[in-house]
Scaffold this motif. Structure first.
Motif, mmCIF file in Angstrom:
data_model
loop_
_atom_site.group_PDB
_atom_site.id
_atom_site.type_symbol
_atom_site.label_atom_id
_atom_site.label_comp_id
_atom_site.label_asym_id
_atom_site.label_seq_id
_atom_site.Cartn_x
_atom_site.Cartn_y
_atom_site.Cartn_z
ATOM 1 N N MET A 1 144.154 -82.222 -32.833
ATOM 2 C CA MET A 1 143.701 -83.344 -33.668
ATOM 3 C C MET A 1 143.198 -82.838 -35.013
ATOM 4 N N ASN A 2 143.445 -83.603 -36.039
ATOM 5 C CA ASN A 2 142.935 -83.312 -37.371
ATOM 6 C C ASN A 2 141.392 -83.227 -37.357
ATOM 7 N N ALA A 3 140.860 -82.180 -38.007
ATOM 8 C CA ALA A 3 139.421 -81.917 -37.964
ATOM 9 C C ALA A 3 138.588 -83.127 -38.399
ATOM 10 N N ILE A 4 139.033 -83.789 -39.440
ATOM 11 C CA ILE A 4 138.250 -84.907 -39.966
ATOM 12 C C ILE A 4 138.276 -86.096 -39.003
ATOM 13 N N GLU A 5 139.441 -86.335 -38.418
ATOM 14 C CA GLU A 5 139.526 -87.424 -37.429
ATOM 15 C C GLU A 5 138.598 -87.144 -36.246
ATOM 16 N N LEU A 6 138.608 -85.878 -35.830
ATOM 17 C CA LEU A 6 137.766 -85.477 -34.698
ATOM 18 C C LEU A 6 136.278 -85.711 -35.001
ATOM 19 N N LEU A 7 135.848 -85.268 -36.176
ATOM 20 C CA LEU A 7 134.433 -85.420 -36.527
ATOM 21 C C LEU A 7 134.056 -86.895 -36.682
ATOM 22 N N LYS A 8 134.973 -87.676 -37.246
ATOM 23 C CA LYS A 8 134.700 -89.109 -37.415
ATOM 24 C C LYS A 8 134.576 -89.813 -36.070
ATOM 25 N N LYS A 9 135.384 -89.374 -35.130
ATOM 26 C CA LYS A 9 135.322 -89.968 -33.797
ATOM 27 C C LYS A 9 133.953 -89.691 -33.160
ATOM 28 N N ASP A 10 133.488 -88.451 -33.320
ATOM 29 C CA ASP A 10 132.143 -88.103 -32.849
ATOM 30 C C ASP A 10 131.094 -88.993 -33.514
ATOM 31 N N HIS A 11 131.249 -89.207 -34.814
ATOM 32 C CA HIS A 11 130.278 -90.046 -35.537
ATOM 33 C C HIS A 11 130.207 -91.437 -34.920
ATOM 34 N N GLU A 12 131.371 -91.992 -34.594
ATOM 35 C CA GLU A 12 131.393 -93.335 -33.992
ATOM 36 C C GLU A 12 130.662 -93.329 -32.653
ATOM 37 N N THR A 13 130.895 -92.275 -31.875
ATOM 38 C CA THR A 13 130.233 -92.167 -30.575
ATOM 39 C C THR A 13 128.714 -92.147 -30.736
ATOM 40 N N VAL A 14 128.240 -91.328 -31.668
ATOM 41 C CA VAL A 14 126.793 -91.203 -31.865
ATOM 42 C C VAL A 14 126.196 -92.513 -32.404
ATOM 43 N N LYS A 15 126.895 -93.128 -33.342
ATOM 44 C CA LYS A 15 126.374 -94.387 -33.907
ATOM 45 C C LYS A 15 126.290 -95.466 -32.830
ATOM 46 N N ASP A 16 127.283 -95.477 -31.965
ATOM 47 C CA ASP A 16 127.305 -96.441 -30.872
ATOM 48 C C ASP A 16 126.126 -96.213 -29.912
ATOM 49 N N LEU A 17 125.889 -94.951 -29.572
ATOM 50 C CA LEU A 17 124.775 -94.629 -28.677
ATOM 51 C C LEU A 17 123.436 -94.990 -29.324
ATOM 52 N N LEU A 18 123.316 -94.753 -30.622
ATOM 53 C CA LEU A 18 122.075 -95.071 -31.325
ATOM 54 C C LEU A 18 121.823 -96.578 -31.350
ATOM 55 N N SER A 19 122.891 -97.349 -31.549
ATOM 56 C CA SER A 19 122.725 -98.807 -31.540
ATOM 57 C C SER A 19 122.293 -99.282 -30.166
ATOM 58 N N LYS A 20 122.904 -98.703 -29.144
ATOM 59 C CA LYS A 20 122.527 -99.077 -27.779
ATOM 60 C C LYS A 20 121.059 -98.748 -27.520
ATOM 61 N N LEU A 21 120.649 -97.586 -27.961
ATOM 62 C CA LEU A 21 119.261 -97.177 -27.754
ATOM 63 C C LEU A 21 118.308 -98.089 -28.524
ATOM 64 N N GLU A 22 118.698 -98.451 -29.723
ATOM 65 C CA GLU A 22 117.849 -99.320 -30.537
ATOM 66 C C GLU A 22 117.683 -100.699 -29.889
ATOM 67 N N ASP A 23 118.700 -101.141 -29.174
ATOM 68 C CA ASP A 23 118.665 -102.463 -28.541
ATOM 69 C C ASP A 23 117.830 -102.523 -27.264
ATOM 70 N N THR A 24 117.360 -101.389 -26.769
ATOM 71 C CA THR A 24 116.593 -101.406 -25.514
ATOM 72 C C THR A 24 115.153 -101.849 -25.766
ATOM 73 N N THR A 25 114.486 -102.262 -24.680
ATOM 74 C CA THR A 25 113.075 -102.639 -24.787
ATOM 75 C C THR A 25 112.202 -101.602 -24.083
ATOM 76 N N GLU A 26 110.887 -101.768 -24.221
ATOM 77 C CA GLU A 26 109.941 -100.827 -23.605
ATOM 78 C C GLU A 26 110.076 -100.768 -22.085
ATOM 79 N N ARG A 27 110.637 -101.841 -21.513
ATOM 80 C CA ARG A 27 110.770 -101.847 -20.048
ATOM 81 C C ARG A 27 111.919 -100.970 -19.566
ATOM 82 N N ALA A 28 112.874 -100.724 -20.458
ATOM 83 C CA ALA A 28 114.074 -99.977 -20.048
ATOM 84 C C ALA A 28 113.854 -98.469 -20.136
#
Ligand SMILES: [Fe+2]
Ligand SMILES: [Fe+2]
Length: 156
Positions: A1-28
């Motif tokens: 895979m092209n290096a830039i595509e690979l890194l961008k894919k990782d970025h999407e993964t991390v951004k997605d995980l961060l959004s999920k984490l931001e959406d959680t509450t203190e109970r979770a």
């Protein structure tokens, strides 16, 4: 895979995980712990790929401006790894402070990702051939595999 595509894919993964984490509450509490761990693992591997393979190639292909960009990016990695993440890890997930610190982490990383995608990657496409980018991508895949098996070995 092209290096830039690979890194961008990782970025999407991390951004997605961060959004999920931001959406959680203190109970979770468990979900927060799990997501934070996953983010930490993803970041660890991604920053290694960049610092060991992509940034050095970018610097070699470029001149002073490219070195400055790479050094700044590395400092941002360090701030996240040495300061922001350790701070969150010692904050109980059941508190509002946890959410506040996650927000700071998210903003920092989004800013960092944006700079890479807006400044560094287009410049890398100019300086490196398609073939070079493919080769870098392959090297990163290899390093990722070995880092992952190291992590498994440590966990076992
Ligand atoms: Fe980065
Ligand atoms: Fe990155």
């Amino acid at each position: 895979m092209n290096a830039i595509e690979l890194l961008k894919k990782d970025h999407e993964t991390v951004k997605d995980l961060l959004s999920k984490l931001e959406d959680t509450t203190e109970r979770a509490v468990q979900t927060r712990k799990k997501l934070l761990l996953k983010i930490e693992q993803e970041l660890k591997i991604h920053t290694e790929l960049e610092e060991q393979i992509f940034y050095p190639a970018f610097r070699r292909a470029g001149s002073k401006d490219e070195s400055v960009l790479a050094v700044e990016a590395k400092e941002e990695h360090r701030a996240v790894e040495a300061l922001v993440l350790p701070d969150i890890k010692q904050t109980p997930p059941s508190t509002v402070e946890f959410a506040g610190r996650v927000k700071v982490l998210k903003e920092l990383l989004e800013h960092h990702i944006e700079e890479e995608e807006r400044d560094m990657f287009p410049q890398a496409r100019k300086l490196l051939s398609r073939q070079q980018l493919e080769q870098l991508g392959e090297s990163m895949e290899v390093l990722r595999k070995s880092l992952k098996s190291d992590a498994h070995a440590k966990a076992a």
